[in-house]
Scaffold this active site. Structure first.
Site, PDB file in Angstrom:
ATOM      1  N   SER A 163       1.216  -1.206   0.001  1.00  0.00           N
ATOM      2  CA  SER A 163       0.005  -0.192   0.264  1.00  0.00           C
ATOM      3  C   SER A 163       1.120   1.147   0.240  1.00  0.00           C
ATOM      4  CB  SER A 163      -0.970  -0.224   1.755  1.00  0.00           C
ATOM      5  OG  SER A 163      -0.118   0.386   2.208  1.00  0.00           O
ATOM      6  N   ASN A 181       8.786  -6.180   1.355  1.00  0.00           N
ATOM      7  CA  ASN A 181       8.883  -4.728   0.592  1.00  0.00           C
ATOM      8  C   ASN A 181       8.221  -3.759   2.160  1.00  0.00           C
ATOM      9  OD1 ASN A 181       8.476  -2.019  -0.206  1.00  0.00           O
ATOM     10  ND2 ASN A 181       7.025  -1.710   0.560  1.00  0.00           N
ATOM     11  N   SER A 214      17.403  -0.177   2.273  1.00  0.00           N
ATOM     12  CA  SER A 214      18.486   0.606   1.930  1.00  0.00           C
ATOM     13  C   SER A 214      19.075   0.985   2.449  1.00  0.00           C
ATOM     14  CB  SER A 214      17.245   1.421   3.897  1.00  0.00           C
ATOM     15  OG  SER A 214      17.690   2.850   3.825  1.00  0.00           O
ATOM     16  N   TYR A 240      16.726   0.817  12.448  1.00  0.00           N
ATOM     17  CA  TYR A 240      16.127   0.644  11.138  1.00  0.00           C
ATOM     18  C   TYR A 240      18.126   0.365  10.985  1.00  0.00           C
ATOM     19  CZ  TYR A 240      14.108   1.102   6.891  1.00  0.00           C
ATOM     20  OH  TYR A 240      13.998   1.575   5.524  1.00  0.00           O
ATOM     21  N   ILE A 247      14.503   7.913  -2.223  1.00  0.00           N
ATOM     22  CA  ILE A 247      13.693   7.919  -3.333  1.00  0.00           C
ATOM     23  C   ILE A 247      12.248   9.049  -2.942  1.00  0.00           C
ATOM     24  CG2 ILE A 247      12.514   6.469  -4.371  1.00  0.00           C
ATOM     25  CD1 ILE A 247      14.902   5.172  -4.511  1.00  0.00           C
TER      26      ILE A 247
END
Length: 239
Positions: free
Chosen positions: A10, A85, A137, A150, A183
Site C-alpha cells: 500500500s 517490502n 535501504s 532501522y 527515493i
C-alpha cells in the site's frame, strides 16, 4: 499464471512494485496492515489496466497469524515471487531511544521477513523455482544518524538474505536485496530539501519509485536466474 506477494504494497514503493509485477503478467497479492484502503486502490488500478490483483491484510510481526494465513494461502496457490517490502521507521538517537522504538522496527522488518518467508519456502522448493526479493535501504549499508534500529534491522536482513540464497541456490530459487537510497516517495518523502540532496547524492536528485520497481521486476524475471545473494543499491551513486 505466476503469483507474487508484495508486503507493504500500500506504500509508494510497494505500489510501484505491485504495478510493475502486474504489468509483467503476474497475479499480485497486495499486502497491507494499517492501510487496506490504499492496498485496494492499488489492486483496483491493476485490475483497471487488465491485470490481476487482490488484497491480503495481516500484521507481519504477528508470527502465528502470519504463518496461519500464508499456510492457508499456499493450500491453493504457490507464491512464485515474494517481495518483502513492509517496514517502519522510529528514528531517534540511540542515547534517547526507548526499547519500544527498537523492538517495533526489528519486529516489523527482521522478524516480519522470517514470518512471511518461512511458510512460502517449501512450496517454492517443491516447485524448484522462486524469487525472493528483500527491500532494504542505504541505511543498512552505510548507517544513518538516528537510525540504529532501522540500520540494524536492514543489515540483519542482508546477512539473512545471503545465507538463504546459499540454502536455496540448488533449488533454482534466488534471494536478493534491493537497497534504495533517497527515493521521492515512501519513507524518505519530504525529508530532504534540494540543497541537501545535491550535497549527499552524486546524481543530485532523488530517485523515482519506478527506478526501484524496475529493478525488482528484473530480479523477479527469468532473465535474472543466475543472480542470487546480491545486495543491489539504487541510490544515485551514494557511497
Amino acid at each position: 499464471m505466476q503469483t507474487a506477494l508484495v508486503t507493504g504494497g500500500s506504500g509508494d514503493i510497494g505500489a510501484a512494485i505491485c504495478m510493475e509485477l502486474a504489468q509483467r503478467g503476474l497475479h499480485v497479492y497486495v499486502h497491507a496492515n494499517k492501510n487496506p484502503q490504499k492496498a485496494e486502490a492499488v489492486a483496483g488500478q491493476i485490475r483497471d489496466q487488465g491485470g490481476k490483483a487482490e488484497v491480503i491484510v495481516f500484521d507481519i510481526s504477528d508470527t502465528a497469524l502470519t504463518q496461519q494465513l500464508l499456510s492457508e494461502l499456499t493450500e491453493h496457490t504457490t507464491i512464485d515471487v515474494l517481495v518483502n517490502n513492509a517496514g517502519t521507521l522510529h528514528d531517534v538517537p540511540m542515547a534517547g531511544m526507548e526499547f519500544e522504538s527498537w523492538s517495533k522496527v526489528i519486529n516489523t522488518t527482521l522478524h516480519g521477513f522470517f514470518n512471511v518467508t518461512r511458510p512460502l519456502l517449501m512450496p517454492m522448493i517443491r516447485k524448484r523455482k522462486g524469487r525472493i526479493i528483500n527491500m532494504s535501504s542505504v541505511s543498512g549499508i552505510t548507517g544513518v544518524r538516528g537510525q540504529t534500529n532501522y540500520a540494524a534491522a536492514k543489515s540483519g536482513l542482508h546477512g539473512a538474505s545471503k545465507s538463504l540464497a546459499q540454502e536455496l541456490a540448488n533449488r533454482n530459487i534466488t534471494v536478493n536485496v534491493v537497497a534504495p537510497g533517497v527515493i521521492d516517495g515512501g519513507m524518505a518523502k519530504g525529508k530532504f530539501d534540494p540543497a541537501l540532496l545535491k550535497a549527499i547524492v552524486p546524481m543530485q536528485r532523488a530517485g523515482r519509485v519506478e527506478e526501484v520497481s524496475a529493478l525488482v521486476g528484473f530480479l523477479a524475471s527469468d532473465a535474472a536466474s543466475y543472480i542470487t545473494g546480491q545486495i543491489i543499491s539504487v541510490n544515485g551513486g551514494m557511497a
